[in-house]
Design a protein around this motif. Sequence first.
Motif, PDB file in Angstrom:
ATOM      1  N   LEU A  36      93.177  58.673  85.108  1.00 36.91           N
ATOM      2  CA  LEU A  36      93.838  59.524  83.840  1.00 36.91           C
ATOM      3  C   LEU A  36      92.649  60.040  83.286  1.00 36.91           C
ATOM      4  O   LEU A  36      92.575  61.337  82.916  1.00 36.91           O
ATOM      5  CB  LEU A  36      94.176  58.632  82.560  1.00 36.91           C
ATOM      6  N   LYS A  37      91.285  59.998  83.345  1.00 35.70           N
ATOM      7  CA  LYS A  37      90.115  60.182  82.838  1.00 35.70           C
ATOM      8  C   LYS A  37      89.892  61.170  83.398  1.00 35.70           C
ATOM      9  O   LYS A  37      89.233  62.163  83.217  1.00 35.70           O
ATOM     10  CB  LYS A  37      89.320  58.937  82.489  1.00 35.70           C
ATOM     11  N   ARG A  38      89.448  60.651  84.919  1.00 42.36           N
ATOM     12  CA  ARG A  38      88.776  62.012  85.677  1.00 42.36           C
ATOM     13  C   ARG A  38      90.163  63.562  85.527  1.00 42.36           C
ATOM     14  O   ARG A  38      89.290  64.786  85.087  1.00 42.36           O
ATOM     15  CB  ARG A  38      89.815  61.852  87.042  1.00 42.36           C
ATOM     16  N   ASP A  39      91.190  63.411  85.052  1.00 40.26           N
ATOM     17  CA  ASP A  39      92.095  64.405  84.934  1.00 40.26           C
ATOM     18  C   ASP A  39      92.594  64.805  84.192  1.00 40.26           C
ATOM     19  O   ASP A  39      92.426  66.389  83.392  1.00 40.26           O
ATOM     20  CB  ASP A  39      93.205  64.213  85.310  1.00 40.26           C
ATOM     21  N   LEU A  40      92.459  64.045  83.079  1.00 39.86           N
ATOM     22  CA  LEU A  40      92.373  64.789  81.128  1.00 39.86           C
ATOM     23  C   LEU A  40      91.794  64.846  80.690  1.00 39.86           C
ATOM     24  O   LEU A  40      91.352  65.790  79.675  1.00 39.86           O
ATOM     25  CB  LEU A  40      93.161  63.159  80.551  1.00 39.86           C
ATOM     26  N   LYS A  41      90.122  64.524  81.148  1.00 40.25           N
ATOM     27  CA  LYS A  41      88.815  63.932  80.399  1.00 40.25           C
ATOM     28  C   LYS A  41      88.825  64.146  79.185  1.00 40.25           C
ATOM     29  O   LYS A  41      88.357  65.584  78.865  1.00 40.25           O
ATOM     30  CB  LYS A  41      88.188  65.704  80.882  1.00 40.25           C
ATOM     31  N   PRO A  42      89.097  62.849  78.868  1.00 39.60           N
ATOM     32  CA  PRO A  42      89.115  62.690  77.710  1.00 39.60           C
ATOM     33  C   PRO A  42      87.350  62.314  77.159  1.00 39.60           C
ATOM     34  O   PRO A  42      86.972  61.843  78.337  1.00 39.60           O
ATOM     35  CB  PRO A  42      90.127  61.728  77.339  1.00 39.60           C
ATOM     36  N   GLN A  43      86.833  62.887  75.929  1.00 38.37           N
ATOM     37  CA  GLN A  43      85.325  61.889  75.201  1.00 38.37           C
ATOM     38  C   GLN A  43      85.914  60.309  74.916  1.00 38.37           C
ATOM     39  O   GLN A  43      84.779  60.196  74.644  1.00 38.37           O
ATOM     40  CB  GLN A  43      85.029  63.075  74.535  1.00 38.37           C
ATOM     41  N   ALA A  44      86.661  60.118  74.725  1.00 44.18           N
ATOM     42  CA  ALA A  44      86.966  59.215  73.926  1.00 44.18           C
ATOM     43  C   ALA A  44      88.110  58.001  74.605  1.00 44.18           C
ATOM     44  O   ALA A  44      88.772  58.993  74.629  1.00 44.18           O
ATOM     45  CB  ALA A  44      86.386  58.669  72.752  1.00 44.18           C
ATOM     46  N   THR A  45      88.424  56.521  74.601  1.00 43.90           N
ATOM     47  CA  THR A  45      89.112  56.442  75.353  1.00 43.90           C
ATOM     48  C   THR A  45      89.661  55.121  74.589  1.00 43.90           C
ATOM     49  O   THR A  45      89.128  54.390  74.105  1.00 43.90           O
ATOM     50  CB  THR A  45      89.175  56.110  76.813  1.00 43.90           C
ATOM     51  N   ILE A  46      90.511  54.462  73.417  1.00 43.61           N
ATOM     52  CA  ILE A  46      91.024  53.960  72.767  1.00 43.61           C
ATOM     53  C   ILE A  46      92.047  52.980  73.607  1.00 43.61           C
ATOM     54  O   ILE A  46      93.625  53.803  74.211  1.00 43.61           O
ATOM     55  CB  ILE A  46      91.590  54.171  71.485  1.00 43.61           C
ATOM     56  N   VAL A  47      92.921  52.056  73.590  1.00 43.71           N
ATOM     57  CA  VAL A  47      93.328  50.797  74.468  1.00 43.71           C
ATOM     58  C   VAL A  47      93.777  49.811  73.808  1.00 43.71           C
ATOM     59  O   VAL A  47      92.486  48.727  73.099  1.00 43.71           O
ATOM     60  CB  VAL A  47      92.811  50.468  75.704  1.00 43.71           C
TER      61      VAL A  47
ATOM     62  N   GLY B 236      87.277  45.317  61.552  1.00 43.04           N
ATOM     63  CA  GLY B 236      88.193  45.977  61.220  1.00 43.04           C
ATOM     64  C   GLY B 236      87.991  47.558  61.851  1.00 43.04           C
ATOM     65  O   GLY B 236      89.247  48.163  61.579  1.00 43.04           O
ATOM     66  N   TRP B 237      87.803  48.120  61.992  1.00 39.54           N
ATOM     67  CA  TRP B 237      87.418  49.104  62.751  1.00 39.54           C
ATOM     68  C   TRP B 237      85.322  49.740  62.955  1.00 39.54           C
ATOM     69  O   TRP B 237      84.142  48.264  62.695  1.00 39.54           O
ATOM     70  CB  TRP B 237      87.041  50.495  61.111  1.00 39.54           C
ATOM     71  N   THR B 238      85.213  50.991  63.862  1.00 36.61           N
ATOM     72  CA  THR B 238      84.223  50.441  64.757  1.00 36.61           C
ATOM     73  C   THR B 238      84.025  52.300  64.821  1.00 36.61           C
ATOM     74  O   THR B 238      84.254  52.927  64.537  1.00 36.61           O
ATOM     75  CB  THR B 238      83.812  49.745  65.804  1.00 36.61           C
ATOM     76  N   LYS B 239      82.765  52.492  65.031  1.00 39.64           N
ATOM     77  CA  LYS B 239      82.418  54.097  65.186  1.00 39.64           C
ATOM     78  C   LYS B 239      81.087  54.138  66.639  1.00 39.64           C
ATOM     79  O   LYS B 239      81.073  53.618  66.975  1.00 39.64           O
ATOM     80  CB  LYS B 239      81.645  54.716  64.285  1.00 39.64           C
ATOM     81  N   LEU B 240      81.808  54.767  67.349  1.00 37.43           N
ATOM     82  CA  LEU B 240      80.924  55.347  68.908  1.00 37.43           C
ATOM     83  C   LEU B 240      80.671  56.604  68.590  1.00 37.43           C
ATOM     84  O   LEU B 240      81.127  58.348  68.101  1.00 37.43           O
ATOM     85  CB  LEU B 240      81.647  55.654  69.746  1.00 37.43           C
ATOM     86  N   LYS B 241      79.459  57.578  69.376  1.00 37.93           N
ATOM     87  CA  LYS B 241      78.856  58.559  69.416  1.00 37.93           C
ATOM     88  C   LYS B 241      79.582  59.525  70.870  1.00 37.93           C
ATOM     89  O   LYS B 241      79.268  58.892  71.506  1.00 37.93           O
ATOM     90  CB  LYS B 241      77.346  58.665  69.561  1.00 37.93           C
TER      91      LYS B 241
END
Length: 267
Positions: free
Chosen positions: A25-36, A101-106
């Motif tokens: 999915l990451k290869r084909d949809l090319k998301p910049q961020a993935t959350i699970v 309860g929250w986080t951030k990423l570049k």
Amino acid sequence: MRILFIGDVVGDRGVDMIETYLPQLKRDLKPQATIVNGENSTPVGRGISQSIYKRLLSSGADVVTMGNHTWDNREIFDFIDDTKKLVRPANFPGKDVPGRGWTKLKVNQATLAVINLQGRVFLPPLDDPFAVADELVQEIRKETPIIFVDMHAEATSEKRAIAMHLSGQVSAVVGTHTHVQTSDGQILNQETAFLTDAGMTGPASGILGMQPEGVISRFLNQRPTRYEVETSEPGILSGCVIDINDQTGHATKIKNVLIDAQHPYDY
């Protein structure tokens, strides 16, 4: 920015589905961020372990969210304070709650904030998620307008209410917990993406990831029943992909992601 979100991972079958399909999915949809969402990812379907957490990350997750089963596997207390990529509901009551309860990423030149909240309707009475969200969003928006909220709740009305309450203040509110993917993905006021529930990732042949016998027995006799995770084939992977304008933080598109026997991989 494109965000890929995957709904509640349930048991070994759910982790297997992540390891099989998330890299594709990451290869084909090319998301910049993935959350699970990983709150059901242990073999017994409650909580998360450090080894499973690492497997989700190695498969491509950038952030793992939780829910009402956060504390069910006590091993989490051994590592939750040491990672910035695992977030539990921000509205757990009390002082000095383990974890965050929250986080951030570049993400390239932008910053993505991820908030986890838990509803209170038909669930334990935690602190008010609306008030907690207001406080967090006000502070986070000083740094970035790109904010994703995993709203882990039972009631569809509570999920939609918080999405409408936060409309224009966050980029997306996606519901988890009920394990059934809904088809109501939309952009509220052309600003905030919303989906009532992303669905589950795990065994498709049971009832919400559990073996059907115990669930049916509970309905038939109303006596306590131990639910066991279904382990058989086939599997299901559910989630959504969201496009967000980096400058405004407003969502521009939301689309469901579903892989199962009736919806073979086609991305």
